[in-house]
Enzyme design. Structure first.
Site, mmCIF file in Angstrom:
data_model
loop_
_atom_site.group_PDB
_atom_site.id
_atom_site.type_symbol
_atom_site.label_atom_id
_atom_site.label_comp_id
_atom_site.label_asym_id
_atom_site.label_seq_id
_atom_site.Cartn_x
_atom_site.Cartn_y
_atom_site.Cartn_z
ATOM 1 N N GLY A 159 0.637 -3.144 4.819
ATOM 2 C CA GLY A 159 1.051 -4.476 5.235
ATOM 3 C C GLY A 159 0.038 -5.515 4.807
ATOM 4 N N HIS A 160 -0.068 -6.571 5.586
ATOM 5 C CA HIS A 160 -1.017 -7.639 5.284
ATOM 6 C C HIS A 160 -2.407 -7.165 5.700
ATOM 7 C CE1 HIS A 160 -2.739 -11.855 5.932
ATOM 8 N NE2 HIS A 160 -2.598 -11.672 4.643
ATOM 9 N N ARG A 171 -11.340 -9.565 -3.579
ATOM 10 C CA ARG A 171 -10.788 -9.361 -2.237
ATOM 11 C C ARG A 171 -10.568 -7.880 -1.975
ATOM 12 N NH1 ARG A 171 -5.765 -6.935 -0.160
ATOM 13 N NH2 ARG A 171 -5.263 -7.985 1.813
ATOM 14 N N ASP A 218 -7.396 -3.633 3.843
ATOM 15 C CA ASP A 218 -7.627 -2.597 4.849
ATOM 16 C C ASP A 218 -7.658 -1.188 4.280
ATOM 17 O OD1 ASP A 218 -4.655 -1.193 5.653
ATOM 18 O OD2 ASP A 218 -4.633 -3.048 4.511
ATOM 19 N N THR A 228 0.799 -1.202 0.000
ATOM 20 C CA THR A 228 0.000 0.000 0.000
ATOM 21 C C THR A 228 0.848 1.275 0.000
ATOM 22 O OG1 THR A 228 -1.489 -1.251 1.419
ATOM 23 C CG2 THR A 228 -1.835 1.110 1.321
#
Length: 316
Positions: free
Chosen positions: A237-238, A213, A216, A185
């Protein structure tokens, strides 16, 4: 990062941008690292020009995010990660700390600067989040032109997808030895000369992600948050970890209810992400007094900052 002598000065500006968090193995190449840091520095100076002229925080973060979306080195806009079908689906969110207005788009195709579409959603005011075909229809009504699929796809992203298909989709039980967000991101946060805060986050998501999908980045309180009373935050991040932990909201709450400044609140949020959620990610944060902070649970996070109108600094 250095603390200014007076953290409460009001007629200065602060700005932070990031370009992702993770293992970032490709940054071991000095040429790649230099290019990434130059991209971050260019975005900072682009934003400085707006803030130094008295521009608003929300205009600044939109412009900085769009600048990084145009850079194919970063996973947002052009050069985004490819999904399981080999296509680009984009997420972005923006929030104005002055009004607490927010706008976001998710799983959108063909929009070169998704952050600009998110801004239009925010300014329209009827909804906060539009997804898929509905977001694309809104873009057309706003006169935002789409770009062909080929504009977004780079050779490096195709190679990443091929490697990901060989490895197979990661499941939670597998150790995180691979880099699922090579440059994750992108984001920008700012405090303008009037004391207003804003945040923007944009991404192409994870490599080989399932169709539809959403991570965040477009979610208020997870990947993006801004409130003049507390702080502006952009996360990277994830995405699933950051969603479950509500990383941005937890840091803002720590400032509001525990009276913490940016650095201490980020330490709290990152510790919580790592210990409670075993999460992989990082954040940048500017608090109501313009103090800058950053933290990550990952080995690296590409980011840069200008605190209280000072010199630009970058880290990888």
């Amino acid at each position: 990062m250095a603390r200014p002598t007076d953290g409460r000065r009001t007629r200065t500006y602060s700005l932070m941008v990031h370009g992702g968090a993770g293992l970032l193995k490709q940054a071991d190449d000095p040429r790649v690292a230099a290019a990434l840091l130059e991209g971050i520095r260019a975005a900072l100076e682009h934003g400085r020009g707006i803030l130094a002229r008295g521009g608003s925080a929300v205009d600044t973060v939109e412009a900085c995010a769009a600048h990084l979306e145009d850079d194919p080195l970063f996973n947002a806009g052009r050069g985004s990660a490819l999904n399981e079908d080999g296509r680009v689906e984009l997420d972005a969110g923006i929030m104005d700390g002055r009004t607490l207005a927010a706008g976001a788009i998710a799983a959108v195709r063909g929009v070169a600067n998704p952050i600009r579409l998110a801004r239009r959603v925010m300014d329209d005011g009827e909804h906060v989040l539009l997804a898929g075909d509905g977001a694309l229809r809104f873009a057309q009504r706003c006169g935002i032109l789409t770009s062909p699929e080929a504009y977004f796809i780079t050779g490096e992203r195709l190679r990443e997808l091929q490697r990901a298909r060989v490895r197979g989709r990661r499941v939670p039980e597998q150790p995180r030895t691979e880099d699922p967000f090579p440059q994750g991101t992108i984001g920008a946060i700012a405090r303008d000369q009037h004391g207003h805060l804003a945040a923007a986050t944009s991404t192409g998501g994870t490599v080989n992600k399932r169709l539809g999908r959403v991570g965040d980045s477009p979610i208020v309180g997870a990947g993006v948050y801004a409130d003049n009373a507390t702080c502006a935050i952009s996360a990277t991040g994830h995405g699933e970890d950051l969603l479950r932990s509500l990383i941005a909201g937890s840091i803002a709450a720590a400032i509001e209810f525990r009276g913490l400044e940016a650095a201490t609140a980020v330490e709290y949020g990152i510790a919580r992400l790592g210990t409670k959620f075993a999460g992989q990610g990082g954040v940048i944060c500017v608090d109501a007094h313009g103090r800058c902070a950053a933290g990550t649970t990952t080995p690296r996070m590409i980011h840069g900052w200008i605190e209280h109108g000072g010199d630009a600094a970058c880290a990888l």
